[in-house]
Design an enzyme around this catalytic site. Structure first.
Site, PDB file in Angstrom:
ATOM      1  N   GLU A   1     -20.982  14.855  38.254  1.00 26.28           N
ATOM      2  CA  GLU A   1     -21.992  15.896  37.997  1.00 26.28           C
ATOM      3  C   GLU A   1     -21.514  16.877  36.919  1.00 26.28           C
ATOM      4  OE1 GLU A   1     -22.097  16.683  42.260  1.00 26.28           O
ATOM      5  OE2 GLU A   1     -24.261  16.411  42.217  1.00 26.28           O
TER       6      GLU A   1
ATOM      7  N   ALA B   1     -16.169  17.407  44.483  1.00 28.28           N
ATOM      8  CA  ALA B   1     -15.977  18.713  45.104  1.00 28.28           C
ATOM      9  C   ALA B   1     -14.875  18.543  46.143  1.00 28.28           C
ATOM     10  CB  ALA B   1     -17.272  19.175  45.753  1.00 28.28           C
TER      11      ALA B   1
ATOM     12  N   GLY C   1     -18.949  15.544  42.478  1.00 24.92           N
ATOM     13  CA  GLY C   1     -18.995  16.727  41.620  1.00 24.92           C
ATOM     14  C   GLY C   1     -18.355  16.489  40.258  1.00 24.92           C
TER      15      GLY C   1
ATOM     16  N   GLU D   1     -21.523  10.639  47.642  1.00 28.45           N
ATOM     17  CA  GLU D   1     -21.834  11.646  48.670  1.00 28.45           C
ATOM     18  C   GLU D   1     -22.456  11.084  49.946  1.00 28.45           C
ATOM     19  OE1 GLU D   1     -22.356  12.063  45.428  1.00 28.45           O
ATOM     20  OE2 GLU D   1     -21.790  14.090  44.830  1.00 28.45           O
TER      21      GLU D   1
HETATM   22  N1  CO8 Z   1     -11.400  16.634  47.692  1.00 26.35           N
HETATM   23  C1  CO8 Z   1     -10.212  17.006  48.166  1.00 26.35           C
HETATM   24  N2  CO8 Z   1      -9.075  16.295  47.979  1.00 26.35           N
HETATM   25  C2  CO8 Z   1      -9.168  15.156  47.290  1.00 26.35           C
HETATM   26  C3  CO8 Z   1     -10.406  14.701  46.757  1.00 26.35           C
HETATM   27  C4  CO8 Z   1     -11.551  15.503  46.978  1.00 26.35           C
HETATM   28  N3  CO8 Z   1     -12.743  15.178  46.485  1.00 26.35           N
HETATM   29  N4  CO8 Z   1     -10.176  13.525  46.111  1.00 26.35           N
HETATM   30  C5  CO8 Z   1      -8.862  13.260  46.242  1.00 26.35           C
HETATM   31  N5  CO8 Z   1      -8.254  14.229  46.946  1.00 26.35           N
HETATM   32  C6  CO8 Z   1      -6.841  14.335  47.316  1.00 26.35           C
HETATM   33  C7  CO8 Z   1      -6.507  13.367  48.444  1.00 26.35           C
HETATM   34  O1  CO8 Z   1      -6.846  13.926  49.693  1.00 26.35           O
HETATM   35  C8  CO8 Z   1      -5.017  13.200  48.248  1.00 26.35           C
HETATM   36  O2  CO8 Z   1      -4.364  14.317  48.788  1.00 26.35           O
HETATM   37  P1  CO8 Z   1      -3.025  14.098  49.702  1.00 26.35           P
HETATM   38  O3  CO8 Z   1      -2.043  13.501  48.746  1.00 26.35           O
HETATM   39  O4  CO8 Z   1      -2.685  15.490  50.117  1.00 26.35           O
HETATM   40  O5  CO8 Z   1      -3.408  13.179  50.790  1.00 26.35           O
HETATM   41  C9  CO8 Z   1      -4.845  13.271  46.740  1.00 26.35           C
HETATM   42  O6  CO8 Z   1      -6.037  13.904  46.231  1.00 26.35           O
HETATM   43  C10 CO8 Z   1      -4.716  11.902  46.103  1.00 26.35           C
HETATM   44  O7  CO8 Z   1      -5.826  11.133  46.499  1.00 26.35           O
HETATM   45  P2  CO8 Z   1      -5.700   9.685  47.156  1.00 26.35           P
HETATM   46  O8  CO8 Z   1      -4.387   9.534  47.854  1.00 26.35           O
HETATM   47  O9  CO8 Z   1      -6.934   9.439  47.946  1.00 26.35           O
HETATM   48  O10 CO8 Z   1      -5.670   8.798  45.835  1.00 26.35           O
HETATM   49  P3  CO8 Z   1      -6.133   7.284  45.709  1.00 26.35           P
HETATM   50  O11 CO8 Z   1      -5.667   6.823  44.371  1.00 26.35           O
HETATM   51  O12 CO8 Z   1      -5.731   6.484  46.898  1.00 26.35           O
HETATM   52  O13 CO8 Z   1      -7.735   7.345  45.715  1.00 26.35           O
HETATM   53  C11 CO8 Z   1      -9.871   8.225  45.085  1.00 26.35           C
HETATM   54  C12 CO8 Z   1      -8.409   7.992  44.683  1.00 26.35           C
HETATM   55  C13 CO8 Z   1     -10.594   6.870  45.204  1.00 26.35           C
HETATM   56  C14 CO8 Z   1     -10.530   9.069  44.012  1.00 26.35           C
HETATM   57  C15 CO8 Z   1      -9.918   8.944  46.459  1.00 26.35           C
HETATM   58  O14 CO8 Z   1      -9.064  10.075  46.396  1.00 26.35           O
HETATM   59  C16 CO8 Z   1     -11.280   9.412  46.854  1.00 26.35           C
HETATM   60  O15 CO8 Z   1     -12.081   8.620  47.306  1.00 26.35           O
HETATM   61  N6  CO8 Z   1     -11.540  10.751  46.736  1.00 26.35           N
HETATM   62  C17 CO8 Z   1     -12.778  11.332  47.142  1.00 26.35           C
HETATM   63  C18 CO8 Z   1     -13.890  10.977  46.187  1.00 26.35           C
HETATM   64  C19 CO8 Z   1     -15.203  11.536  46.662  1.00 26.35           C
HETATM   65  O16 CO8 Z   1     -15.757  11.155  47.665  1.00 26.35           O
HETATM   66  N7  CO8 Z   1     -15.730  12.513  45.895  1.00 26.35           N
HETATM   67  C20 CO8 Z   1     -16.992  13.121  46.178  1.00 26.35           C
HETATM   68  C21 CO8 Z   1     -16.787  14.331  46.997  1.00 26.35           C
HETATM   69  S1  CO8 Z   1     -18.307  15.033  47.542  1.00 26.35           S
HETATM   70  C22 CO8 Z   1     -18.881  15.855  46.201  1.00 26.35           C
HETATM   71  O17 CO8 Z   1     -18.306  15.879  45.159  1.00 26.35           O
HETATM   72  C23 CO8 Z   1     -20.157  16.569  46.402  1.00 26.35           C
HETATM   73  C24 CO8 Z   1     -20.510  17.462  45.218  1.00 26.35           C
HETATM   74  C25 CO8 Z   1     -21.579  18.407  45.585  1.00 26.35           C
HETATM   75  C26 CO8 Z   1     -21.102  19.430  46.542  1.00 26.35           C
HETATM   76  C27 CO8 Z   1     -22.193  20.232  47.081  1.00 26.35           C
HETATM   77  C28 CO8 Z   1     -21.686  21.378  47.936  1.00 26.35           C
HETATM   78  C29 CO8 Z   1     -22.311  21.507  49.247  1.00 26.35           C
END
Ligand code: CO8
Length: 258
Positions: A111, A63, A108, A131
């Site tokens: 999921e 998400a 997400g 999460e």
């Molecule tokens: N949300 C928003 N932006 C994101 C997300 C995300 N989940 N994942 C990546 N991005 C963005 C980064 O911020 C980055 O943007 P920018 O270039 O503007 O800085 C761009 O995508 C590229 O990402 P990275 O530079 O981080 O790329 P890397 O190759 O270094 O890393 C990863 C890749 C490991 C996937 C890393 O991006 C990461 O850890 N992302 C987050 C993963 C995560 O924690 N996902 C779970 C989110 S929580 C969730 O999904 C809950 C679901 C239920 C919600 C319930 C609602 C209340």
């Protein structure tokens, strides 16, 4: 600008989430467009749906954290409900939906893949529920579907530790059915979808309904669900065509979805 695209060919619909700048993270717009894309799929001309993310790095990296970061308690529950409604629609969508996981499937994203009928992935795919490391629980069904798919102990470990797993481990624990090289992933997924699309559409849809509804109930009720759907197949032309072709040793029967 649209963030979900759709194309359809040879009975196979392909939905692609297109937010490569955020690794296809699910914001409200993506959820709304996924919802409307599924709602607009033509059930007459489509038999299987493939769901994937744009690019070769990420299926869906979760998400959207920037959208979630400022939510309060009520808004958090509302966002979770929004995702759950869309994902549940996918889970009970009349046609089989296959997640074609082309990279990160985190939070997400994992999921979303789990709300599909089954998953195939590329060798660089990574699955996880990170999460708790962000101070939240999974909110789009992860606490429920992961345990149902891979068992309670493994699901609890993945969710409590927030450890991500690679494609080979996902295959070992049954989270995905097949792993392919990235460049072959979509082609293989289309081949698999083609095998499903060749079969009698009413029967395939009835199987999905029977499996989904039966798994949530006890065996006595579950087999009655099957009996009813089995019976309904005999009211279709495709049942007659399929059995006649077998008896007359005709190969390559074409079902008409009638
Ligand atoms: N949300 C928003 N932006 C994101 C997300 C995300 N989940 N994942 C990546 N991005 C963005 C980064 O911020 C980055 O943007 P920018 O270039 O503007 O800085 C761009 O995508 C590229 O990402 P990275 O530079 O981080 O790329 P890397 O190759 O270094 O890393 C990863 C890749 C490991 C996937 C890393 O991006 C990461 O850890 N992302 C987050 C993963 C995560 O924690 N996902 C779970 C989110 S929580 C969730 O999904 C809950 C679901 C239920 C919600 C319930 C609602 C209340």
């Amino acid at each position: 600008m649209s963030v979900v695209s759709y194309k359809q060919e040879n009975f196979i619909g392909i939905i692609t989430i297109e937010r490569p700048e955020a690794l296809n993270a699910l914001n409200s717009q993506v959820l709304d467009e996924l919802n409307s894309t599924f709602a607009n799929i033509d059930l007459e001309t489509t038999r299987v749906v493939l769901l994937t993310g744009s690019g070769t790095k990420s299926f869906v990296a979760g998400a959207d954290i920037s959208e979630m970061s400022t939510l309060n308690k009520v808004e958090g529950a509302k966002f979770s409900n929004k995702g759950n409604e869309v994902f549940r629609k996918i889970e009970i969508f009349p046609l089989p939906v296959i997640a074609v996981v082309n990279g990160f499937a985190l939070g997400g994203g994992c999921e979303l893949a789990m709300s599909c009928d089954f998953r195939v992935c590329s060798e660089n795919a990574v699955f996880g529920q990170p999460e708790v490391g962000l101070g939240i629980t999974p909110g789009f069904g992860g606490t429920q579907r992961l345990a149902r798919l891979i068992g309670l102990g493994k699901a609890k470990e993945m969710i409590y530790t927030a450890n991500a797993i690679k494609a080979d481990e996902a295959l070992n624990i049954g989270l995905v059915n097949h792993v392919y090289p990235q460049e072959a992933l979509m082609e293989e997924a289309i081949k698999l979808a083609g095998k499903i699309a060749k079969n009698a559409p009413f029967a395939v849809r009835a199987c999905k309904k029977a499996i989904n509804q039966g798994i949530d109930t006890d065996m006595d009720r579950a087999i009655i669900i099957e009996e009813k759907l089995f019976g309904e197949c005999f009211a279709t032309e495709d049942q007659k065509v399929g059995m006649k072709a077998f008896l007359e040793k005709i190969k390559g029967v074409e079902f008409k979805n009638k």
